[in-house]
Design a protein around this motif. Structure first.
Motif, PDB file in Angstrom:
ATOM      1  N   ALA A 154     -12.787 -71.284 -12.226  1.00 17.45           N
ATOM      2  CA  ALA A 154     -12.550 -69.636 -12.519  1.00 17.45           C
ATOM      3  C   ALA A 154     -13.407 -68.792 -13.231  1.00 17.45           C
ATOM      4  O   ALA A 154     -13.937 -67.984 -13.403  1.00 17.45           O
ATOM      5  N   ILE A 155     -13.982 -69.984 -14.355  1.00 13.59           N
ATOM      6  CA  ILE A 155     -15.099 -69.704 -15.559  1.00 13.59           C
ATOM      7  C   ILE A 155     -16.059 -69.331 -14.401  1.00 13.59           C
ATOM      8  O   ILE A 155     -17.302 -68.537 -15.091  1.00 13.59           O
ATOM      9  N   GLY A 156     -16.545 -69.947 -13.668  1.00  6.09           N
ATOM     10  CA  GLY A 156     -18.166 -70.256 -12.981  1.00  6.09           C
ATOM     11  C   GLY A 156     -17.984 -68.840 -11.992  1.00  6.09           C
ATOM     12  O   GLY A 156     -18.277 -68.001 -11.695  1.00  6.09           O
ATOM     13  N   LEU A 157     -16.550 -68.447 -11.116  1.00 11.25           N
ATOM     14  CA  LEU A 157     -16.493 -67.335 -10.458  1.00 11.25           C
ATOM     15  C   LEU A 157     -16.538 -66.301 -11.703  1.00 11.25           C
ATOM     16  O   LEU A 157     -17.444 -65.275 -11.131  1.00 11.25           O
ATOM     17  N   LEU A 158     -16.436 -66.193 -13.016  1.00  7.14           N
ATOM     18  CA  LEU A 158     -16.226 -65.197 -14.042  1.00  7.14           C
ATOM     19  C   LEU A 158     -18.753 -65.197 -14.751  1.00  7.14           C
ATOM     20  O   LEU A 158     -19.058 -64.158 -14.321  1.00  7.14           O
ATOM     21  N   MET A 159     -18.543 -66.453 -14.526  1.00  7.56           N
ATOM     22  CA  MET A 159     -19.600 -66.251 -15.070  1.00  7.56           C
ATOM     23  C   MET A 159     -20.989 -66.276 -13.564  1.00  7.56           C
ATOM     24  O   MET A 159     -22.235 -66.382 -13.919  1.00  7.56           O
TER      25      MET A 159
END
Length: 633
Positions: A185-190
């Protein structure tokens, strides 16, 4: 980085299933293991996220979308199995014999919340580069949903609340699965930091700074408070009501402290911003240049006082009207084209047009403009160059007048030279007749003429001969002006030695010492320089005739700005420097004809040669000591 962690976690889990490494599959003893198909989907998800992150490189876009579609289908098919109670068997593809009884006799399956997260993950990866008309990135929405579901699971494991990571009686989400989902989820945002919510969070704006300040403190603090409350209740330190009260009070204190700290930070930032705006406003107001901001509607959004000072219109009037209303009619088309060019993103570095003043006159303004796409505004500075324009016009007119006068003067000089040449040439025949008839009369009547008459005839012949010499010198001077120049490297030392040797042959009885500096080289016309040296050296030879120890020097010395100053020096009779201004004039003599015969044309010829080369000539002398003539060509 996140993509590689997901890939590594999936690979390690598959290795754990192959080699029955229980610690790798479940991390915490007594908890559910990560399903092998879940691990495989994490490998695919990490690969798709990595490929999306390298789209700037020559990577085909097919593969990240294809992997995302596979993840979406896996999660959707497993989720449909739960909804419609189908035995889809998709999570039994790998290690079916080992999945039968993973924990407490319950078969290992992909949990419903994990399947839902894979649907969200697949959709987020498929829509990675899509943005709605209002600038919303659906990928960020799916990332937040994944993060929320995985966060519930992580809190469930932390608080030992199974209903947070499990759905009813179905297989719960494994702890490693929740951790990897949260990271993805963090990777998708960043993955796209230059757009969406992440752009705001990472920006230098007060909002971004506030989020970066509060989230890392507030979220862990609230999670820790929840854990401490449950731990206190479970150990009998206080009842549920007391735990809730303590949790609420501590949460309020933490939130209030962060809000107060943030408010103080924002207040200081606002004060600094206002101070900077005041400084910019002061600079904006005091600038002698014209500063303005304009929009695409052709109106000024902001201007400084210099506009009113220079043009005379009130600031309010200039702001109300479009700026094209003040542009000179002849400059409007050029100005519109320049504005279009600026709106296309090309800065305007030098553009001039005329603006209407309050008194009806027009002022020339020189503009530098730049368009900022983020604001849709043009930022421009202008300078009043009316006076410079007027001076340029005057200079141009003056140059044209000077050119015209120079042309007229050149024509006049040519006419004078032609006239001088014609007169000098036509006078030679009568002079030859006078001299010849005087000689014939003397020979014919010598017996009957007395000494006085013969003296008169001799004086007539000498005067005619002198007139002939003057005419010859005038013709030479005229030819110097008309002759075409050929610049080359000329060795003046060789020319001077040759001229002095010829002078010695004419008067072998004279004792004259001369010194010529070797290798005196200048860039000039060889024939003209020979004429120049000939006249200077003949003068030096003539005016040293009364000195028994005559000496003549020819040399060269360095001058200012890299000049090479040549000189001819003698120890002759010299002249009075009070009359130096007459020295280079035609027929100007500073000594009598009886002492030193000559026509008075030599130095005028020297000056004419030097001027044709664009140089200068001058002299220095002292009576009965000698003279030095300097020249630069």
């Amino acid at each position: 980085m996140v993509s590689w962690v997901a890939i590594l976690a999936g690979v390690l889990t598959l290795v754990g299933w192959i080699w029955d490494l229980d610690t790798i599959r479940r991390i915490l003893p007594g908890t559910i293991s990560m399903n092998p198909v879940t691990a495989l989907a994490f490998v695919l998800g990490g690969g798709s996220l990595w490929l999306h992150g390298t789209e700037a490189a020559p990577q085909p876009r097919f593969w990240p979308k294809a992997l995302a579609l596979v993840i979406l289908l896996i999660g959707f098919w497993r989720l449909m199995g739960y909804v419609f109670e189908w035995e889809v068997g998709i999570d039994q593809w790998l290690f079916a014999d080992k999945l039968a009884t993973d924990l407490a006799g319950q078969p290992n399956r992909m949990s419903p919340n994990a399947a839902l997260n894979f649907v969200f993950l697949g959709c987020g990866l498929l829509l990675m580069n899509r943005t709605s008309r209002r600038g919303l990135r659906l990928t960020e929405v799916f990332a937040l949903l994944i993060g929320f579901i995985s966060m519930l699971a992580l809190l469930g494991y932390l608080y030992q609340a199974s209903w947070l990571y499990g759905v009813v009686s179905f297989v719960p989400m494994a702890l490693p699965t929740a951790v990897v989902f949260h990271l993805l989820a963090i990777g998708l945002l960043m993955a796209r930091r230059d757009r969406g919510w992440v752009r705001l969070i990472l920006s230098e704006s007060p909002g971004g700074a506030l989020v970066r300040l509060m989230l890392p403190i507030l979220l862990p603090a609230l999670v820790l408070l929840g854990w401490l409350r449950l731990a206190g209740e479970r150990h009998g330190l206080f009842e549920a009501e007391m735990g809730t009260t303590l949790y609420t009070v501590m949460a309020i204190l933490i939130v209030w402290g962060l809000i107060w700290w943030s408010a103080r930070s924002l207040h200081r930032a606002d004060k600094a911003r206002r101070r900077m705006e005041d400084e910019l406003e002061r600079f904006f107001s005091l600038s002698v240049d014209l500063l303005c901001i304009s929009g695409k509607d052709g109106r000024f959004k902001r201007i400084n006082q210099a506009f009113s000072d220079i043009l005379g219109h009130p600031v309010e009037e200039l702001m109300q009207n479009g700026f094209m209303e003040y542009v000179h009619p002849e400059d409007k088309e050029r100005t519109l084209k320049e504005v279009e060019k600026i709106h296309s993103g090309e800065p305007s570095l030098h553009f001039e047009n005329r603006y209407l003043s309050k008194d009806g006159s027009y002022r020339w303004l020189w503009w530098k403009s730049h368009y900022l796409a983020e604001t849709g505004l043009i930022y421009a500075t202008a300078r009043d160059v009316t006076e410079q324009k007027r001076v340029q016009v005057e200079i141009r007119q003056l140059n044209e007048t000077l050119l015209e006068r120079a042309t007229q003067l050149d024509a006049t000089n040519q006419e004078l030279e032609a006239f001088s040449y014609s007169v000098s040439h036509d006078l030679r025949a009568p002079l030859r007749g006078i001299s010849g008839f005087a000689q014939a009369l003397e020979e014919h009547s010598k017996a009957v003429l007395d000494e006085t008459a013969q003296s008169y005839l001799l004086r007539v012949r000498r005067a005619a001969d002198r007139m002939g010499y003057l005419i010859d010198d005038l013709l030479k001077l005229s030819r110097l002006t008309r002759a075409e120049m050929h610049l080359e490297q000329v060795n003046l030392s060789l020319q001077a030695e040759s001229i002095l040797a010829q002078l010695k042959q004419r008067e072998p009885e004279r004792l004259v010492e001369w010194v010529v500096q070797p290798e005196i080289v200048v860039t000039a016309d060889s024939a003209l320089m020979h004429v120049l040296l000939e006249n200077l050296l003949e003068n030096a030879w003539k005016f040293t005739s009364k000195n028994p120890k005559a000496r003549i020097e020819v040399g060269q010395s360095p001058g200012p700005a890299g000049e090479k100053i040549c000189h001819v020096r003698d120890n002759g009779v010299g002249f009075d420097m009070r009359y130096a201004t007459k020295l280079f004039g035609a027929f100007q003599r500073l000594h009598s004809m009886v002492e030193f015969p000559g026509t008075g044309i030599g130095l005028a010829t020297v000056q004419r040669v030097v001027r044709r080369h664009g140089g200068r000539v001058w002299a220095d002398s002292e009576l009965n000591v000698g003279s030095t003539f300097f020249f630069v060509v």
